[in-house]
Design an enzyme around this catalytic site. Structure first.
Site, short mmCIF file in Angstrom:
data_model
loop_
_atom_site.label_atom_id
_atom_site.label_comp_id
_atom_site.label_asym_id
_atom_site.label_seq_id
_atom_site.Cartn_x
_atom_site.Cartn_y
_atom_site.Cartn_z
N CYS A 53 1.10 -1.23 -0.07
CA CYS A 53 -0.05 -0.09 -0.11
C CYS A 53 0.94 1.35 -0.11
CB CYS A 53 -1.00 0.00 1.22
SG CYS A 53 -1.28 1.47 1.98
N CYS A 56 0.86 3.62 2.89
CA CYS A 56 1.41 3.02 4.05
C CYS A 56 2.79 3.40 4.02
CB CYS A 56 1.10 1.36 4.22
SG CYS A 56 -0.64 0.80 4.35
#
Ligand SMILES: Cc1cc2nc3c(=O)[nH]c(=O)nc-3n(C[C@H](O)[C@H](O)[C@H](O)COP(=O)(O)OP(=O)(O)OC[C@H]3O[C@@H](n4cnc5c(N)ncnc54)[C@H](O)[C@@H]3O)c2cc1C
Length: 493
Positions: A53, A56
């Site tokens: 991600c 992230c």
């Protein structure tokens, strides 16, 4: 927690890896419960993320900036918040992330570490909170400060230690020292193996000290770990090998002995709490070692006091790597002329010996060799134990000898290094045991599950003396029985 993953955690915390370590501790389905159960920190943050991600990845430096304040050997505020992360993109963690209903990445949860263990999402009034808006390091730290009523800031990064500064009026500080006692035990054992200090002339001294730990270490897992080592000692480090070659590999880190964790897999943790200095190289191990010795001294019984004294003296002489310290301590040990008959006298002797060291060091520290934040004092200071002082010193009389009330000092030592030291720890043991408190004997027996117990030096010394109290005696007889049972069953094969 497996050996490998635990080492990974320790590396992450202590930053001993070759590459730049993460400060947040990576958890997975295997170690999640045990790490959160074991941490001494009262709070934890778990970041659920996925390695693929992009948001992230962008968020990681922000989260790490906050984690650096709380985790790792150079944290400015260690032992308060354990900052962790779980990668939900790994199959092994699917159930774990489902359990916490992770719906987006990164998702942050906050709460007491033990509440994450066995968490039930349906539970009302859960103490686990979602940190809704922790999108930058500043916002996350602001959220934490609001939650704790604290004022932590990123400027605290300079390895300052203000919250742990010695606060004489707070005797509760000692409750943190149980973790340092474990860390000191594990560090001492590590040094002994690293530096190949088990030789034919020091072997018996280590065995005696291990027996002392089995009987009286304030931490259950160190008692257990010491018992495990003691049971296997003759196999792992046989005396004839040492006689043939005083530097036997098997008695060092290279041998199987190196696989033993004297206080379990979670220790050492890579930081000190009660013994944390204001600089990296002050306090720590030597402070932890003193606390270990005092905590042992208040746990012996009258009949074992002289053996405890000799065991302590021999251990320091043979295994404390500070040359000046061990020689000086040896001098104090040698000046004791008659054997101790009372546990009280041994505990007071150790207290007084420690004060002699303090007084000697007070002079040296004027040269700037000590830790400026933790100057040596004659201990316990009046703020900690007013009744220990018979005649409070007057200001004009600074250099006169203190008139101690030794009964009160002994009472104070027993309470400080006895009950108060294990205050927090007991709760932890009870929680970990699911509320059922097993007796220490049962724990020890359960822990020493070696099939063959060698009847060599370890056991011979143990069985012969039964000197370290009923507990050690009980444990030894268990070993003896097992040895005979094993021999008996072999004969019948
Ligand atoms: C056996 C031994 C001998 C040593 N000898 C020397 C030496 O010769 N030269 C040298 O430079 N360093 C020596 N050291 C190291 C030194 O004593 C300190 O451990 C080190 O300087 C760190 O000091 P500290 O401020 O953390 O307090 P420490 O002296 O390590 O004490 C740890 C904690 O014990 C408590 N405490 C202090 N005094 C007493 C007491 N009298 N009784 C009970 N509890 C007490 C306090 O809470 C203190 O924070 C020795 C250490 C050990 C274990």
């Amino acid at each position: 927690v497996s050996n490998g993953s635990q080492r990974g955690i320790l590396r992450a915390i202590s930053g001993q890896d070759g590459e730049k370590p993460d400060f947040a501790v990576e958890l997975n389905a295997t170690n999640f419960d045990s790490v959160l159960k074991e941490t001494p920190a009262p709070y934890a943050i778990v970041e659920f993320f996925a390695h693929w991600c992009p948001a992230c990845r962008n968020y990681k430096p922000q989260y790490e900036k906050v984690a650096k304040l709380f985790n790792g050997a150079d944290a400015s505020h260690p032992g308060i918040i354990l900052m962790t992360r779980v990668d939900c993109a790994l199959t092994i963690n699917s159930n774990l992330c489902d359990k916490f209903s992770v719906k987006y990445y990164p998702m942050l949860l906050w709460g007491p570490p033990k509440k994450f263990v066995g968490w039930d999402p349906k539970q009302e009034n859960s103490e686990i909170l979602t940190i809704e808006r922790g999108r930058t390091a500043d916002i996350l730290l602001g959220w934490i400060n609001k939650q704790l009523g604290s004022s932590y800031g990123f400027d605290d990064e300079k390895y300052e230690n203000e919250h742990l500064q010695r606060n004489f009026s707070d005797p509760g500080q000692i409750a943190k020292a149980i973790y340092d006692v474990e860390e000191a035990t594990s560090t001492a054992f590590g040094i002994i193996l690293d530096q190949r200090m088990i030789k034919s002339e020091t072997r018996a001294s280590l065995i005696k000290f291990l027996q002392f730990l089995v009987a009286h270490h304030p931490s259950k897992r160190c008692r257990k770990g010491s018992a495990d080592i003691l049971v296997d000692f003759d196999n792992l480090c046989p005396s004839d090998i040492l006689l043939a070659n005083n530097e036997a590999d098997s008695c060092s880190k290279k041998g199987t002995l190196g696989n033993y964790q004297i206080c379990g897999e979670e220790v050492p943790r890579g930081y000190w709490m009660y013994c944390r200095g204001s600089k990296n190289d002050t306090r720590g191990f030597s402070c932890g070692l003193w606390v270990l010795l005092h905590s042992l001294s208040v746990r012996v019984e009258d009949g074992e006091s002289d053996l405890a004294f000799r065991t302590t003296c021999d251990f320091i002489y043979n295994f404390f790597v500070c040359e000046e310290c061990r020689q000086h301590f040896h001098g104090m040990c040698s000046s004791v002329s008659s054997p101790f008959k009372k546990a009280r006298d041994f505990a007071l002797w150790l207290w007084s010996a420690h004060n002699q060291v303090n007084e000697r060091l007070m002079k040296d520290e004027s040269l700037g060799t000590g830790d400026p934040e933790f100057p040596k004092v004659t201990w316990p200071p009046k703020q900690l134990c007013p009744s220990c002082y018979l005649n409070p010193r007057k200001t004009s009389d600074e250099n006169s000898k203190i008139d101690w009330n030794e009964n009160e000092v002994f009472k104070f030592l027993v309470s400080y290094y006895g009950k108060e030291l294990v205050n927090l720890y007991k709760d932890k043991e009870l929680q970990a045991g699911g509320g059922t408190e097993k007796t220490v004997n049962e724990e020890l027996v359960a822990s020493t599950n070696a099939v063959v117990v060698p009847l060599g030096a370890a056991l011979a010394i143990a069985v012969a003396s039964c000197a370290f109290g009923a507990l050690a005696c009980f444990w030894r007889s268990q070993q003896k029985n097992r040895k005979y049972k094993h021999l008996y069953s072999l004969k019948n094969i």
